[in-house]
Motif scaffolding. Structure first.
Motif, short mmCIF file in Angstrom:
data_model
loop_
_atom_site.label_atom_id
_atom_site.label_comp_id
_atom_site.label_asym_id
_atom_site.label_seq_id
_atom_site.Cartn_x
_atom_site.Cartn_y
_atom_site.Cartn_z
N PRO A 36 -19.60 16.37 5.07
CA PRO A 36 -19.83 17.71 6.13
C PRO A 36 -19.95 18.69 5.10
N ASP A 37 -20.68 19.87 5.81
CA ASP A 37 -21.45 20.97 5.09
C ASP A 37 -20.19 22.05 4.90
N THR A 38 -19.59 22.05 3.81
CA THR A 38 -18.37 22.86 3.46
C THR A 38 -18.55 24.25 2.79
N THR A 39 -20.05 24.58 2.62
CA THR A 39 -20.41 25.57 1.99
C THR A 39 -20.35 26.67 2.85
N GLY A 40 -20.85 26.51 3.98
CA GLY A 40 -20.99 27.73 5.17
C GLY A 40 -19.60 27.81 5.73
N PRO A 41 -19.47 29.00 6.65
CA PRO A 41 -18.30 29.01 7.05
C PRO A 41 -17.89 28.05 8.01
N ARG A 42 -16.45 28.05 8.48
CA ARG A 42 -15.79 26.81 9.11
C ARG A 42 -16.28 27.30 10.75
N PRO A 43 -16.81 26.61 11.58
CA PRO A 43 -16.86 27.01 12.86
C PRO A 43 -15.63 27.42 13.56
N ARG A 44 -15.71 28.45 14.27
CA ARG A 44 -14.70 29.16 14.97
C ARG A 44 -13.69 27.82 15.92
N ARG A 45 -14.52 26.95 16.65
CA ARG A 45 -13.91 26.06 17.23
C ARG A 45 -13.14 25.15 16.57
#
Length: 147
Positions: free
Chosen positions: A11-20
């Motif tokens: 999983p792409d852990t570099t970007g922000p975590r989705p709010r959901r």
């Protein structure tokens, strides 16, 4: 392991975590913490109070604390974007629905607790099976398996 739980890539852990995903983890953690509080409360009443059956109160309290581990570990995994964490989180919600139904059948103050539990369980399930959450966890859906 089924194809729908096998990650395609990490999983792409570099970007922000989705709010959901964050909301789902929060609701699952809330259920776990509620189980811990209920279990400790039963233990304290069983050891210091006047329960009808002291052994049953202690056993119930220990059981609730042990059951709390599943949603708490799942919530931590969801926050860390671990694909394995969705399974235990979904199982927790599916186990909560019959409990909520039984609380709703009671003629007591348990009815509001049943309503709250049902709302949290259904909201968590919706958040956990959401496409954005699935993608953030790196889980492939049916028909997307590599050949």
């Amino acid at each position: 392991m089924s194809s729908e739980q096998t990650p395609t890539t990490a999983p792409d852990t570099t970007g922000p975590r989705p709010r959901r995903l964050t909301y789902a983890a929060g609701l699952v953690a809330l259920e776990g913490l509620t189980l811990v509080v209920g279990g400790v409360w039963m233990l304290v009443l069983g050891l210091t109070g006047e329960p009808d059956d002291r052994q049953q109160a202690v056993t119930g309290g220990v059981t609730l604390v042990a059951l709390a581990l599943l949603p708490l570990i799942a919530a931590r995994g969801l926050l860390g974007r671990r694909s394995w964490s969705r399974g235990p989180a979904v199982i927790t919600q599916l186990m909560a629905l019959p409990v909520a139904y039984n609380l709703l059948q009671a003629d007591s103050v348990a009815i509001p607790a049943g309503i709250a539990l049902a709302v949290v369980a259904v909201a968590s399930l919706v958040l956990l099976i959401n496409a954005e959450t699935t993608k953030a966890l790196g889980i492939r859906g049916p028909g997307n398996a590599e050949e």
